[in-house]
Each structure stands twice: as C-alpha cells, then as structure tokens.
Design a protein around this motif. Structure first.
Motif, PDB file in Angstrom:
ATOM      1  N   HIS A   1      18.350  67.980   8.201  1.00 39.81           N
ATOM      2  CA  HIS A   1      19.026  68.596   7.065  1.00 39.81           C
ATOM      3  C   HIS A   1      18.123  69.658   6.459  1.00 39.81           C
ATOM      4  O   HIS A   1      16.921  69.463   6.302  1.00 39.81           O
ATOM      5  N   LEU A   2      18.698  70.813   6.136  1.00 34.88           N
ATOM      6  CA  LEU A   2      17.955  71.899   5.512  1.00 34.88           C
ATOM      7  C   LEU A   2      17.915  71.688   3.998  1.00 34.88           C
ATOM      8  O   LEU A   2      18.837  71.124   3.417  1.00 34.88           O
ATOM      9  N   PRO A   3      16.824  72.152   3.378  1.00 38.84           N
ATOM     10  CA  PRO A   3      16.760  72.075   1.909  1.00 38.84           C
ATOM     11  C   PRO A   3      17.853  72.947   1.300  1.00 38.84           C
ATOM     12  O   PRO A   3      18.296  73.925   1.902  1.00 38.84           O
TER      13      PRO A   3
ATOM     14  N   GLY B   1      19.811  75.811  -0.334  1.00 38.76           N
ATOM     15  CA  GLY B   1      19.539  77.243  -0.490  1.00 38.76           C
ATOM     16  C   GLY B   1      18.909  77.879   0.732  1.00 38.76           C
ATOM     17  O   GLY B   1      18.813  79.087   0.819  1.00 38.76           O
ATOM     18  N   GLU B   2      18.462  77.116   1.720  1.00 36.20           N
ATOM     19  CA  GLU B   2      17.826  77.698   2.911  1.00 36.20           C
ATOM     20  C   GLU B   2      18.913  78.009   3.948  1.00 36.20           C
ATOM     21  O   GLU B   2      19.837  77.236   4.188  1.00 36.20           O
ATOM     22  N   VAL B   3      18.784  79.199   4.562  1.00 33.79           N
ATOM     23  CA  VAL B   3      19.752  79.655   5.545  1.00 33.79           C
ATOM     24  C   VAL B   3      19.395  79.027   6.897  1.00 33.79           C
ATOM     25  O   VAL B   3      18.221  78.964   7.279  1.00 33.79           O
ATOM     26  N   ALA B   4      20.410  78.668   7.648  1.00 35.02           N
ATOM     27  CA  ALA B   4      20.197  78.090   8.980  1.00 35.02           C
ATOM     28  C   ALA B   4      19.634  79.163   9.909  1.00 35.02           C
ATOM     29  O   ALA B   4      19.974  80.350   9.805  1.00 35.02           O
ATOM     30  N   PRO B   5      18.721  78.778  10.803  1.00 38.30           N
ATOM     31  CA  PRO B   5      18.162  79.774  11.735  1.00 38.30           C
ATOM     32  C   PRO B   5      19.259  80.320  12.654  1.00 38.30           C
ATOM     33  O   PRO B   5      20.150  79.604  13.056  1.00 38.30           O
TER      34      PRO B   5
END
Length: 137
Positions: free
Chosen positions: A123-125, A127-131
């Motif tokens: 899971h991304l934090p 506000g962080e955009v997926a690579p």
C-alpha cells in the motif's frame, strides 16, 4: 431461385418468348442448351481436377461431419467442465506418479494444490502517486 416464385418465372418466360419472337426462338433455345452443356462439362472437369489434386472423391466425404451447425458451444463447454480429471499424467504412467509429483511439491515448501507463493500487496502512503513506466507496453 433469385427470389422468383413459380408464377413470376412463368410470366418472365412468356415475356421473353414474346420479345425474342418465333423466328429467333429455336436459335436461343439451342444457345441455352449449349450453355447448360458447357456448365455441366466445366463442373465435371472441376470435380476431376479436385479429385486429382486432393486425392479424395468428393462423393465419399462425410459433409455432415464438417457442418458448423452441429457444434453447440454450450455442449462443448459442459463436456469440458464435466470431463474426468482422474486421468494419469501420461498415457503409460501409473496413477502413483501423480501422487509422487504432488508430494515433491509439498516437500519443496508449497502445497500440492498450489505451487505459487503468496501474493504480496504493498500500500502506498496517502498522496503518493503510483509508479509508472513509460517504456512498458
């Protein structure tokens, strides 16, 4: 034939006879007879050519076997799903070979039913955009 029923064909035949006339009618009937003979000769020639090239007689082919209307997708899927899965691994192999291959998978660290590793979800934090790979297809 061509969407023409019996009375319409008869009417066209009478109109054709009236247009051609009695003087030219024998000439045109002879031309029609020659045309029919030529078409029959061409059809038999094509049949012989196919027989020579393919090596089979067209009359001996079971055309019902190639009829696409006999294939029912529901029946094919039903037969595939209800197919017996207790067949040996190969034709000559005994059923014990399948049990040994399942036991080897268990010894390798997995289960006999699934040889894949567990799926890991990251899971991304917030506000962080997926690579994103621009070179990926």
């Amino acid at each position: 034939m061509f969407g023409i029923n019996g009375p319409e064909f008869f009417l066209l035949l009478i109109i054709g006879i009236m247009v051609i006339g009695p003087k030219r009618l024998p000439e045109y009937t002879q031309k029609l007879a020659n045309l029919v003979k030529e078409v029959r000769r061409m059809a038999s020639g094509a049949r012989e050519q196919i027989k020579e090239e393919v090596g089979i007689d067209i009359d001996e082919v079971d055309w019902k076997k190639y009829d696409p209307r006999q294939y029912d997708p529901r029946r094919i899927i039903k037969e595939a799903l209800l197919d017996d899965d207790s067949k040996p691994v190969s034709v000559g192999a005994p059923a014990a070979v399948a049990a040994v291959s399942g036991a080897a998978a268990v010894a390798a660290g997995g289960t006999a039913g699934s040889s894949r590793s567990e799926r890991v979800v990251q899971h991304l934090p917030p506000g962080e955009v997926a690579p994103f790979d621009t070179e990926a297809t």
